[in-house]
Write an enzyme that holds these catalytic residues in place. Structure first.
Site, short mmCIF file in Angstrom:
data_model
loop_
_atom_site.label_atom_id
_atom_site.label_comp_id
_atom_site.label_asym_id
_atom_site.label_seq_id
_atom_site.Cartn_x
_atom_site.Cartn_y
_atom_site.Cartn_z
CB SER A 140 -38.66 -16.02 -40.49
OG SER A 140 -39.92 -17.17 -40.73
CB THR A 141 -33.22 -13.88 -41.08
OG1 THR A 141 -33.20 -14.83 -39.84
CG2 THR A 141 -32.50 -12.60 -40.93
#
Length: 321
Positions: A3-4
């Site tokens: 999710s970065t």
């Protein structure tokens, strides 16, 4: 970096806003007419980017091949009725965020989000960073090592609250089970097919220096390149939601796609913005100090956020400022 990746997608959308091609208060359907189905005609870009749209998953369990092909999942999202009344609460759109943002970019710009990112962000900055990995780079990708199962009773209890069968968190984090199609023994994020697709919420591949360089260019110039004007940066990183998250069963705080400093994801300072990812990765920018920061790993940590490695690095950087 899981999710970065969402921070990179948020930057792409913010650049379109910065250029006047999009406004956060536009309805999504004004750019993507099919999205109006299922009572979604009034959902705004602002709601979509801050996890308020009520689309953390689709009801049907899509074959993994449909997720990789992108178009079928985008069409399913357009047809989907919101899980909650849009704007009434926020809940982490763990995977759908990327396809929603990606289709919005494609409708406005004509390029997919991965191509837009490559040509408008990664290229000018010389980043080793991909959303949709070219086959020529495949041999360079580190294999993800699965996190050992949690042993702390409190952590186990939290994971069950988030990921227990039938929970919103389980459905959001697995796309209603679709990502479990390969079985528990396999990690689809180690496969060429998943590296090659564009999943702008979860499958970005980069190194720490490129991640830090990207964020530095949101708060200042990097070799003559600045990704966002000061006003665009402030608008994108202003708090939009803060409080209990309908998917993660914890307090989360978001701007326009960016995570903001809070207890779940401690950042460098009160005005810092960025995004964490499953396993421990973290990218962020701190406008007060001008710092861009990136941490990536291939040995995954079992928590949802707050990897002790990333927290310790955060503390070390903060102590140097």
């Amino acid at each position: 970096m899981f999710s970065t990746t969402k921070g990179a997608a948020a930057i792409c959308v913010a650049r379109l806003v910065d250029a006047g091609r999009l406004h956060y208060d536009d309805t999504v359907a004004s750019h993507w007419p099919e999205f109006a189905a299922g009572g979604k005609e009034r959902i705004t870009v602002r709601q979509m980017m801050s996890h308020q749209a009520g689309l953390p998953y689709v009801d049907q369990v899509l074959p993994l091949a449909d997720l990789l092909a992108v178009t079928p999942v985008v069409e399913a999202l357009a047809a989907q009725t919101p899980v909650w009344e849009p704007g009434s609460t926020h809940g982490y759109h763990a995977l759908t965020y990327g396809w929603l943002a990606g289709e919005l970019v494609r409708r406005i710009d004509g390029r997919t989000l991965g191509t837009y990112f490559a040509e408008e962000v990664a290229g000018p900055l010389g980043l080793d960073f991909y959303i949709g990995l070219p086959e020529s780079e495949e041999s360079r990708v580190s294999t993800l090592e699965t996190a050992p199962p949690p042993t702390d009773p409190a952590e186990l209890a939290m994971m069950m609250r988030i990921m227990g069968p039938g929970t919103t968190g389980f459905k959001a984090l697995t796309m209603n089970g679709s990502l479990l199609a390969l079985g528990a023994a396999d990690n689809p994020f180690n496969t060429r097919d998943l590296h090659a697709t564009e999943m702008p919420a979860a499958n970005g591949i980069t190194n720490a220096s490129s991640l830090a360089r990207m964020y530095a260019a949101t708060v200042g110039e990097v070799d003559g390149v600045r990704l966002l004007t000061r006003d665009a940066m402030r608008n994108a990183s202003a708090e939009e939601v803060n409080g209990p998250d309908a998917a993660l069963v914890a307090d989360t705080r978001f701007g326009m796609g960016f995570m903001l400093n809070n207890e779940l994801v401690p950042l460098l300072g009160p005005n810092a913005f960025g995004h964490a990812g499953a396993g421990g990765s973290l990218g962020q920018a701190d406008p007060d100090t001008g710092v861009g920061y990136g941490y990536v790993m291939n040995q995954m940590h079992s928590g949802i956020a707050g990897d002790p490695r990333a927290v310790a690095l955060n503390d070390a950087v903060r102590s140097c400022l």
